[in-house]
Design an enzyme around this catalytic site. Structure first.
Site, PDB file in Angstrom:
ATOM      1  N   GLY A   6       0.995  -1.159  -0.154  1.00 38.63           N
ATOM      2  CA  GLY A   6      -0.031   0.012  -0.146  1.00 38.63           C
ATOM      3  C   GLY A   6       0.949   1.116  -0.139  1.00 38.63           C
ATOM      4  O   GLY A   6       0.650   2.254   0.477  1.00 38.63           O
ATOM      5  N   GLY A   9      -0.284   4.820  -0.887  1.00 33.90           N
ATOM      6  CA  GLY A   9      -1.448   5.403  -0.210  1.00 33.90           C
ATOM      7  C   GLY A   9      -1.151   6.564   0.341  1.00 33.90           C
ATOM      8  O   GLY A   9       0.239   6.936   0.468  1.00 33.90           O
ATOM      9  N   GLN A  10      -1.841   7.295   1.414  1.00 31.01           N
ATOM     10  CA  GLN A  10      -1.654   8.510   2.044  1.00 31.01           C
ATOM     11  C   GLN A  10      -0.640   8.252   2.903  1.00 31.01           C
ATOM     12  O   GLN A  10       0.315   9.097   2.846  1.00 31.01           O
ATOM     13  CB  GLN A  10      -2.766   9.008   2.681  1.00 31.01           C
ATOM     14  N   LEU A  11      -0.972   7.075   3.634  1.00 29.95           N
ATOM     15  CA  LEU A  11       0.355   6.961   4.652  1.00 29.95           C
ATOM     16  C   LEU A  11       1.586   6.080   4.090  1.00 29.95           C
ATOM     17  O   LEU A  11       2.683   6.330   4.511  1.00 29.95           O
ATOM     18  CB  LEU A  11      -0.208   5.919   5.929  1.00 29.95           C
ATOM     19  N   ASP A  32       2.434  -1.881  -4.374  1.00 33.91           N
ATOM     20  CA  ASP A  32       1.105  -1.383  -4.590  1.00 33.91           C
ATOM     21  C   ASP A  32       0.492  -1.972  -5.789  1.00 33.91           C
ATOM     22  O   ASP A  32       0.934  -2.287  -6.665  1.00 33.91           O
ATOM     23  CB  ASP A  32       0.965   0.353  -4.626  1.00 33.91           C
ATOM     24  N   ASP A  51      -1.573  -6.908  -5.867  1.00 36.86           N
ATOM     25  CA  ASP A  51      -2.541  -6.931  -5.159  1.00 36.86           C
ATOM     26  C   ASP A  51      -2.668  -7.680  -3.932  1.00 36.86           C
ATOM     27  O   ASP A  51      -2.217  -9.018  -4.382  1.00 36.86           O
ATOM     28  CB  ASP A  51      -3.613  -7.340  -6.213  1.00 36.86           C
ATOM     29  N   TYR A 141     -15.652   0.256   7.785  1.00 42.01           N
ATOM     30  CA  TYR A 141     -14.260   0.270   7.990  1.00 42.01           C
ATOM     31  C   TYR A 141     -14.028  -0.020   9.541  1.00 42.01           C
ATOM     32  O   TYR A 141     -13.379  -0.825   9.906  1.00 42.01           O
ATOM     33  CB  TYR A 141     -14.034   1.737   7.455  1.00 42.01           C
ATOM     34  N   LYS A 145     -11.793  -2.920  11.126  1.00 39.14           N
ATOM     35  CA  LYS A 145     -10.505  -2.580  11.901  1.00 39.14           C
ATOM     36  C   LYS A 145     -10.489  -3.347  13.153  1.00 39.14           C
ATOM     37  O   LYS A 145      -9.577  -3.799  13.802  1.00 39.14           O
ATOM     38  CB  LYS A 145     -10.382  -1.043  12.095  1.00 39.14           C
TER      39      LYS A 145
HETATM   40  C1  VAH Z   1     -10.510   7.788   7.533  1.00 36.38           C
HETATM   41  N1  VAH Z   1      -8.496   8.868   7.809  1.00 36.38           N
HETATM   42  O1  VAH Z   1     -10.991   8.947   7.539  1.00 36.38           O
HETATM   43  C2  VAH Z   1      -9.083   7.800   8.027  1.00 36.38           C
HETATM   44  C3  VAH Z   1      -9.044   7.313   9.279  1.00 36.38           C
HETATM   45  C4  VAH Z   1      -9.677   8.130  11.696  1.00 36.38           C
HETATM   46  C5  VAH Z   1      -9.857   8.332  10.305  1.00 36.38           C
HETATM   47  O2  VAH Z   1      -9.271   6.116   9.826  1.00 36.38           O
HETATM   48  O3  VAH Z   1     -11.533   6.768   7.304  1.00 36.38           O
END
Ligand code: VAH
Length: 316
Positions: A6, A9-11, A32, A51, A141, A145
């Protein structure tokens, strides 16, 4: 070798840069599903198109590079996952299982994967949310998590795999653009200010959320990964905090540099997601176990963000 999954990605983009700075570019493999969006990633060091749902390809890449550490950052973020529930669950969960299984089978020493404040839900105490508390996330999400945290702990206890994780707040940086996060307004707003445009915010002006500047997030990630294993009391995922602010407050912070900057508010489907999350985080355990200490406040972040974004506009 270190493998970053990844890396686009942003991070992942920022973490790849930081790991290459620390360990040497040739020792950090960027992977990625998409080809690199920038010239440097594949020129500075090894890149693999991957992937994470393709278990055979993942095994091949790990066999080829024999990484001691894998940073698994590939996922759908909150807003995107809420619009694509099955894909969100599949990528976030099956992707994690593929990495955990490959790590156990192929002798990877450490696996890092990000959790989020999204693991907390509407009935979690919202102020100074504790490390251990009620957790009933109501987003795809957040559900993925929370499940991932518990599976990470299971692999640690059953297989001795050194899995480490942080519950990131919203992350803000200038080097990479976020994708599909509920907290991403806090990145978009800086770009608009520097471009001299007004910003229409998709959250209401008094929506307080835990946030963190990218340099603090990178420091926390590396400090956790470097901490001696016997210091770690938490194997699900550590609460991590730095600051909390609302759209109104970040706007005021920006207006210290751009007095005429205008923001309007038009909450959309992301407001419900934000309303289910904490307003502030108690990260005492991280401070005790591995000396966590954030550096950036809102105004210090704003000053640094605007300084760099102005330069980048010039470079373009
Ligand atoms: C999001 N930037 O907005 C992520 C993060 C706490 C937010 O998990 O989904």
């Amino acid at each position: 070798t270190i493998l970053v999954i990844g890396a686009g990605g942003q991070l992942g983009f920022e973490l790849t840069h930081e790991l290459r700075r620390l360990y040497g570019a040739s020792n950090v493999v960027a992977a990625d599903v998409r080809a690199p969006q920038d010239a440097e990633t594949a020129q500075a060091g090894p890149f693999e198109q991957l992937d994470v749902l393709d278990q055979n390809r993942l095994t091949d890449v790990i066999r080829q590079y024999k990484p001691t550490q894998v940073y698994h950052l590939a996922a759908l973020l909150s807003a995107t996952a809420e619009q694509n529930p099955k894909l969100g669950w599949q990528l976030n969960m099956d992707g994690l299982f593929n990495v955990l299984d490959a790590a156990v089978d192929l002798g990877v020493k450490q696996v890092y994967w990000p959790s989020s404040i999204a693991v907390f839900g509407p009935d979690t105490p919202r102020q100074n949310t504790p490390q251990l508390t009620t957790m009933n996330p109501n987003t795809v999400y957040g559900i993925s998590k929370l499940a991932g945290e518990q599976w990470g702990e299971w692999y640690f206890r059953k297989h001795g795999l050194d899995v480490r994780s942080l519950r990131y707040p919203g992350l803000i940086g200038y080097k990479s653009l976020p994708g599909g996060g509920t907290t991403d307004y806090a990145v978009d707003i800086y770009h608009k200010a520097v471009a001299g445009e007004a910003y229409e915010c998709f959250l209401s002006e008094d929506t307080y959320l835990p946030m963190m500047y990218m340099p603090d997030a990178l420091k926390a990630t590396l400090d956790l990964m470097h901490a001696p294993a016997d210091r770690l009391q938490v194997r699900s995922s550590y609460n991590l905090g730095a600051m909390s602010f609302s759209p109104a407050e970040i706007t005021a912070s920006i207006q210290r540099h751009y007095p005429d900057f205008q923001v309007t508010y038009r909450p959309d489907h992301r407001q419900q997601i934000a309303d289910s999350w904490p307003a502030s985080i108690d990260d005492t355990q991280a401070r005790l176990d591995w000396n966590w200490q954030p550096e950036f406040t809102l105004d210090k972040m704003t000053d640094d963000m605007l300084l760099h974004l102005k330069e980048m506009v010039v470079l373009k």
